[in-house]
Motif scaffolding. Structure first.
Motif, PDB file in Angstrom:
ATOM      1  N   ILE A 196       0.868  -1.283  -0.156  1.00  0.00           N
ATOM      2  CA  ILE A 196      -0.004  -0.091  -0.090  1.00  0.00           C
ATOM      3  C   ILE A 196       0.938   1.266  -0.096  1.00  0.00           C
ATOM      4  CG2 ILE A 196      -1.559   1.360   1.163  1.00  0.00           C
ATOM      5  CD1 ILE A 196      -2.806  -1.423   2.311  1.00  0.00           C
ATOM      6  N   VAL A 197       0.577   2.199  -0.816  1.00  0.00           N
ATOM      7  CA  VAL A 197       1.421   3.476  -0.909  1.00  0.00           C
ATOM      8  C   VAL A 197       0.296   4.383  -0.550  1.00  0.00           C
ATOM      9  CG1 VAL A 197       2.528   5.149  -2.080  1.00  0.00           C
ATOM     10  CG2 VAL A 197       2.800   2.528  -2.777  1.00  0.00           C
ATOM     11  N   LEU A 198       0.579   5.351   0.343  1.00  0.00           N
ATOM     12  CA  LEU A 198      -0.596   6.251   1.281  1.00  0.00           C
ATOM     13  C   LEU A 198      -0.113   7.684   1.117  1.00  0.00           C
ATOM     14  CD1 LEU A 198      -2.439   5.173   4.153  1.00  0.00           C
ATOM     15  CD2 LEU A 198      -1.782   7.472   4.049  1.00  0.00           C
ATOM     16  N   ILE A 199      -0.942   8.340   0.231  1.00  0.00           N
ATOM     17  CA  ILE A 199      -0.485   9.852   0.028  1.00  0.00           C
ATOM     18  C   ILE A 199      -1.460  10.477   1.226  1.00  0.00           C
ATOM     19  CG2 ILE A 199      -0.536  11.804  -1.431  1.00  0.00           C
ATOM     20  CD1 ILE A 199       1.382   9.489  -2.113  1.00  0.00           C
ATOM     21  N   THR A 200      -0.718  11.452   1.897  1.00  0.00           N
ATOM     22  CA  THR A 200      -1.718  12.435   2.625  1.00  0.00           C
ATOM     23  C   THR A 200      -1.072  13.590   3.101  1.00  0.00           C
ATOM     24  OG1 THR A 200      -2.687  12.273   5.043  1.00  0.00           O
ATOM     25  CG2 THR A 200      -0.580  11.172   4.701  1.00  0.00           C
ATOM     26  N   HIS A 201      -1.644  14.508   3.747  1.00  0.00           N
ATOM     27  CA  HIS A 201      -1.185  15.788   4.352  1.00  0.00           C
ATOM     28  C   HIS A 201      -1.084  15.650   6.021  1.00  0.00           C
ATOM     29  CE1 HIS A 201      -5.666  16.577   4.146  1.00  0.00           C
ATOM     30  NE2 HIS A 201      -5.017  17.284   5.114  1.00  0.00           N
ATOM     31  N   GLU A 202      -1.457  14.394   6.381  1.00  0.00           N
ATOM     32  CA  GLU A 202      -1.943  14.146   7.841  1.00  0.00           C
ATOM     33  C   GLU A 202      -0.890  13.222   8.544  1.00  0.00           C
ATOM     34  OE1 GLU A 202      -6.396  15.324   8.336  1.00  0.00           O
ATOM     35  OE2 GLU A 202      -6.118  13.620   7.390  1.00  0.00           O
ATOM     36  N   MET A 203       0.150  13.688   9.320  1.00  0.00           N
ATOM     37  CA  MET A 203       1.023  12.571   9.821  1.00  0.00           C
ATOM     38  C   MET A 203       0.371  11.769  11.008  1.00  0.00           C
ATOM     39  SD  MET A 203       4.205  12.426   9.307  1.00  0.00           S
ATOM     40  CE  MET A 203       5.805  12.002   9.978  1.00  0.00           C
ATOM     41  N   PRO A 204      -0.571  11.963  11.519  1.00  0.00           N
ATOM     42  CA  PRO A 204      -1.425  11.064  12.138  1.00  0.00           C
ATOM     43  C   PRO A 204      -1.910   9.741  11.452  1.00  0.00           C
ATOM     44  CG  PRO A 204      -2.159  13.212  12.881  1.00  0.00           C
ATOM     45  CD  PRO A 204      -1.452  13.489  11.580  1.00  0.00           C
ATOM     46  N   VAL A 205      -2.150  10.109  10.197  1.00  0.00           N
ATOM     47  CA  VAL A 205      -2.559   8.890   9.128  1.00  0.00           C
ATOM     48  C   VAL A 205      -1.126   8.065   8.831  1.00  0.00           C
ATOM     49  CG1 VAL A 205      -3.064   8.246   6.825  1.00  0.00           C
ATOM     50  CG2 VAL A 205      -4.411  10.180   8.003  1.00  0.00           C
ATOM     51  N   ILE A 206      -0.172   8.980   8.678  1.00  0.00           N
ATOM     52  CA  ILE A 206       1.319   8.102   8.844  1.00  0.00           C
ATOM     53  C   ILE A 206       1.487   7.334   9.892  1.00  0.00           C
ATOM     54  CG2 ILE A 206       3.924   8.278   8.262  1.00  0.00           C
ATOM     55  CD1 ILE A 206       2.240   9.062   5.774  1.00  0.00           C
ATOM     56  N   GLN A 207       1.293   7.825  11.094  1.00  0.00           N
ATOM     57  CA  GLN A 207       1.788   7.081  12.180  1.00  0.00           C
ATOM     58  C   GLN A 207       0.886   5.790  12.603  1.00  0.00           C
ATOM     59  OE1 GLN A 207      -0.367   9.200  15.299  1.00  0.00           O
ATOM     60  NE2 GLN A 207      -0.562   7.473  16.618  1.00  0.00           N
ATOM     61  N   LYS A 208      -0.206   5.914  11.992  1.00  0.00           N
ATOM     62  CA  LYS A 208      -1.398   4.838  12.412  1.00  0.00           C
ATOM     63  C   LYS A 208      -0.893   3.601  11.704  1.00  0.00           C
ATOM     64  CE  LYS A 208      -6.022   3.727  13.282  1.00  0.00           C
ATOM     65  NZ  LYS A 208      -5.804   3.682  14.703  1.00  0.00           N
ATOM     66  N   ILE A 209      -0.585   3.558  10.240  1.00  0.00           N
ATOM     67  CA  ILE A 209      -0.323   2.298   9.757  1.00  0.00           C
ATOM     68  C   ILE A 209       0.910   1.995   8.867  1.00  0.00           C
ATOM     69  CG2 ILE A 209      -2.931   1.863   9.539  1.00  0.00           C
ATOM     70  CD1 ILE A 209      -2.777   2.485   6.484  1.00  0.00           C
ATOM     71  N   CYS A 210       1.788   3.428   8.856  1.00  0.00           N
ATOM     72  CA  CYS A 210       2.860   3.030   7.729  1.00  0.00           C
ATOM     73  C   CYS A 210       3.938   2.486   8.442  1.00  0.00           C
ATOM     74  CB  CYS A 210       2.937   4.552   7.110  1.00  0.00           C
ATOM     75  SG  CYS A 210       1.622   5.066   6.002  1.00  0.00           S
ATOM     76  N   SER A 211       4.850   1.884   7.795  1.00  0.00           N
ATOM     77  CA  SER A 211       6.034   1.354   8.389  1.00  0.00           C
ATOM     78  C   SER A 211       7.292   2.388   8.063  1.00  0.00           C
ATOM     79  CB  SER A 211       6.420  -0.106   7.915  1.00  0.00           C
ATOM     80  OG  SER A 211       6.488  -0.045   6.607  1.00  0.00           O
ATOM     81  N   ARG A 212       7.138   2.945   6.946  1.00  0.00           N
ATOM     82  CA  ARG A 212       8.128   4.012   6.375  1.00  0.00           C
ATOM     83  C   ARG A 212       7.400   4.953   5.736  1.00  0.00           C
ATOM     84  NH1 ARG A 212      12.032   2.737   2.542  1.00  0.00           N
ATOM     85  NH2 ARG A 212      11.010   1.181   1.377  1.00  0.00           N
ATOM     86  N   VAL A 213       8.063   6.293   5.620  1.00  0.00           N
ATOM     87  CA  VAL A 213       7.475   7.482   5.270  1.00  0.00           C
ATOM     88  C   VAL A 213       8.446   8.162   4.311  1.00  0.00           C
ATOM     89  CG1 VAL A 213       8.132   8.580   7.141  1.00  0.00           C
ATOM     90  CG2 VAL A 213       6.194   9.523   6.041  1.00  0.00           C
TER      91      VAL A 213
END
Length: 342
Positions: A196-213
């Motif tokens: 999954i490649v997740l594009i966002t402007h919100e760091m809480p979204v990254i924090q919740k499910i991403c392993s790398r950013v």
């Protein structure tokens, strides 16, 4: 195993006779089965970057490789086949409003020429996967925002893709619904091994499910790495701003300002990483260094790689006690940053 490889990728648009560089010389590697986040503010180039992955936009320079596909070398027919393995969901769902939930999910299978019996079985499987059992005959106008996005996710999974691209997929949703959609994506990643490649402007979204950013600014990837490492040691100011969305409570600055007006103690920001976030370091500090500690604000964020804690305290004591306190904290793997002196 490396699944996505971008080498020196750039994209320049011609707008009103002027060249606009939306993406600049990006190098990016994404492993099979990981959830990789790209974060940036509006205009940073992140949405253009994700559209370069499936060649909805063609790079001006550079190469894009996904799985065994050299994307820029594919014929039109081969590109259409490759895109079936690179699905996408969007901020505004892009559902077919005249079709039911069942028929929206079935649509890509119809296009692919899948037999009706096989198609119906696959749709039922996906409806169960995304939690829409009982809503098969509903139309998009009868669904909530979260339900619409669940339909979008199910439709994107219909052809069993290798990659799911999510372009601001939770931006139109309220916080509670956002959390449920992110939990669904994480569950899908775990069950299916989907990249999954997740594009966002919100760091809480990254924090919740991403392993790398990867952090983007003005078309450039200015920083990338393990999410916990980026939280712990952000290198760029834009990254520090994003990290503060998660680690620093909204009222922390107000509390610090109030403490400064009282002119008591030295305000210090403590950072805990991993297992250290749950240790009683502050109580041990008080006993060991004989100082008075006033907790101003604090927060612990959970990432896929571990916990990250941020705590603002005011320490009262003489200069030696203060230096001993900082040395004690550092000896316990706690970063201590002096915000202001009394």
């Amino acid at each position: 195993m490396l699944l996505i490889h971008l080498n020196n990728v750039s994209k320049t648009f011609q707008l009103k006779g002027q060249s606009v560089e939306a993406v600049k010389n990006v190098d990016l590697d994404i492993e099979k089965g990981e959830v990789f986040g790209v974060v940036g503010y509006s205009g940073a180039g992140k949405s253009t970057l994700v559209r370069l992955l499936n060649l909805l936009e063609t790079p001006t320079t550079g190469t894009v490789k996904i799985a065994d596909y050299e994307m820029l070398n594919l014929s039109n027919r081969a590109l259409r086949a490759a895109r079936q393995e690179i699905s996408m969901i969007f901020q505004h769902f892009n559902l077919l409003w005249s079709r039911t939930v069942h028929d929206n999910i079935a649509f890509p299978l119809e296009v692919a020429g899948v037999a009706k019996s096989e198609r119906n079985a696959r749709v039922e499987e996906l409806i169960n996967l995304v939690g829409l059992k009982g809503r098969e005959d509903s139309y998009p106008s009868q669904l909530s925002g979260g339900q619409k996005q669940r339909v979008g996710i199910a439709r994107a999974l219909a052809n069993d893709p290798k990659v799911l691209l999510c372009d601001e997929a939770t931006s139109a949703l309220d916080p509670k619904t956002t959390s449920s959609i992110l939990e669904l994506l994480h569950d899908i990643n775990q069950k299916l091994g989907l990249t999954i490649v997740l594009i966002t402007h919100e760091m809480p979204v990254i924090q919740k499910i991403c392993s790398r950013v990867a952090v983007m600014e003005d078309g450039n990837v200015v920083e990338q790495g393990n999410v916990l490492d980026v939280f712990k040691h952000p290198q760029q100011e834009i990254t520090r701003t994003f990290v503060r969305q998660v680690t620093d409570p909204d009222d922390a600055n107000q509390a610090i300002e109030e403490q400064l007006r009282e002119e008591k103690g030295t305000v210090i920001r403590l950072t805990f990483v991993g297992g250290d976030a749950g240790k009683p370091v502050v109580s041990e500090l008080i006993r060991a260094c004989d100082v008075t500690v006033n907790i101003l604000q604090g927060n612990i964020a959970q990432t896929q790689n571990g916990s990250y804690g941020s705590l603002f305290v005011s320490i009262e004591g003489d200069e030696k006690q203060l230096q001993d306190a900082i040395a004690f904290l550092q000896g316990h793997q706690v970063e201590a940053e002096v915000i202001s002196d009394a």
